[in-house]
Design a protein around this motif. Sequence first.
Motif, PDB file in Angstrom:
ATOM      1  N   PRO A  35      49.594  47.499  41.777  1.00 52.67           N
ATOM      2  CA  PRO A  35      48.312  47.270  41.113  1.00 52.67           C
ATOM      3  C   PRO A  35      47.773  48.557  40.468  1.00 52.67           C
ATOM      4  CG  PRO A  35      48.351  46.149  43.213  1.00 52.67           C
ATOM      5  CD  PRO A  35      49.593  46.997  43.157  1.00 52.67           C
ATOM      6  N   GLY A  72      44.490  48.759  39.601  1.00 52.00           N
ATOM      7  CA  GLY A  72      43.069  48.836  39.913  1.00 52.00           C
ATOM      8  C   GLY A  72      42.645  47.610  40.680  1.00 52.00           C
ATOM      9  N   VAL A  73      41.328  47.435  40.756  1.00 52.57           N
ATOM     10  CA  VAL A  73      40.802  46.353  41.585  1.00 52.57           C
ATOM     11  C   VAL A  73      39.550  45.760  40.926  1.00 52.57           C
ATOM     12  CG1 VAL A  73      39.361  47.871  42.998  1.00 52.57           C
ATOM     13  CG2 VAL A  73      40.310  45.788  44.018  1.00 52.57           C
ATOM     14  N   TRP A 105      46.589  39.864  40.568  1.00 49.30           N
ATOM     15  CA  TRP A 105      47.428  39.300  41.615  1.00 49.30           C
ATOM     16  C   TRP A 105      46.511  38.496  42.534  1.00 49.30           C
ATOM     17  CZ3 TRP A 105      52.549  38.869  42.035  1.00 49.30           C
ATOM     18  CH2 TRP A 105      53.068  38.383  43.247  1.00 49.30           C
ATOM     19  N   GLY A 158      37.739  42.367  45.039  1.00 46.39           N
ATOM     20  CA  GLY A 158      38.902  42.890  45.756  1.00 46.39           C
ATOM     21  C   GLY A 158      40.239  42.442  45.201  1.00 46.39           C
ATOM     22  N   PRO A 206      43.459  42.495  43.160  1.00 47.72           N
ATOM     23  CA  PRO A 206      44.196  43.568  42.483  1.00 47.72           C
ATOM     24  C   PRO A 206      44.382  43.281  40.984  1.00 47.72           C
ATOM     25  CG  PRO A 206      45.285  42.941  44.530  1.00 47.72           C
ATOM     26  CD  PRO A 206      44.249  41.893  44.262  1.00 47.72           C
ATOM     27  N   VAL A 253      46.604  43.882  37.689  1.00 48.09           N
ATOM     28  CA  VAL A 253      48.016  44.155  37.432  1.00 48.09           C
ATOM     29  C   VAL A 253      48.241  44.716  36.036  1.00 48.09           C
ATOM     30  CG1 VAL A 253      50.218  42.961  37.075  1.00 48.09           C
ATOM     31  CG2 VAL A 253      48.853  42.476  39.111  1.00 48.09           C
TER      32      VAL A 253
END
Lengths: 133, 133
Positions: A11, A13-14, A62, A123, A125, A127
């Motif tokens: 990943p 980032g978030v 994701w 939260g 992820p 991609v």
Amino acid sequence: MHMFETFTISPVGVVESTLQSLDDCPLQGHEGAPEAILRISPQYQQALKGLEKGRSVMILTWLHAANRSVLQCYPRKEVHAPVIGVFATRSPDRPNPIGYHQAVIVEVLEDGLKVHPLEALNGTPVVDIKPVI
Amino acid sequence: MHMFETFTISPVGVVESTLQSLDDCPLQGHEGAPEAILRISPQYQQALKGLEKGRSVMILTWLHAANRSVLQCYPRKEVHAPVIGVFATRSPDRPNPIGYHQAVIVEVLEDGLKVHPLEALNGTPVVDIKPVI
């Protein structure tokens, strides 16, 4: 044939969102999803260069809460319809639970993007990000 | 935060195409890409149920020839323009090289789909298929 080779997603980032549980989520982004922040990890931030407020982007995520063993399901919430394959649906439950989202950049931040709308849980992820052409 | 957790992609099939090398590939599917077959592995074929000829689908692939360490590049073929981040481009070179393609189902096969157009190399792993809404 590459059938049995697997690949690793790291990943970049978030998602930061007010959507805290699946019960909060609309089925699709255009059905009332809020804005959200894509907080990008320091090592990937230079990949954002050139993205600007007002641009439409695709965001790939994701879907970490998905069940990857589901191959068929009921279409949307219609439990009385016949089951169909998950490739004919947008269900998060699928062999490779990559979420596809389209949103507009509301603000470019030092360490990410504020976008609207985004139907992804806090939260989730991130991609990939791609411009809409 | 899920920053450092990684995830595993298991391809669900493979692209069969006349595009045999990167030199054969147009930059985008609407620039003259051919039809192609998405040959789906037996264990995932039931996930195709409900897809029909004429439907538009998004196809996610794994761009196996990509360089994942590239974070900035020249836009398209304009080598005299300033570099931009890969998230502002559709370059295959990016941290998670997931290809996004939109195509129409030309024929539903026993073990997959024939689609048009698809700008993906022969042998490209197929990661996911979703209906266009």
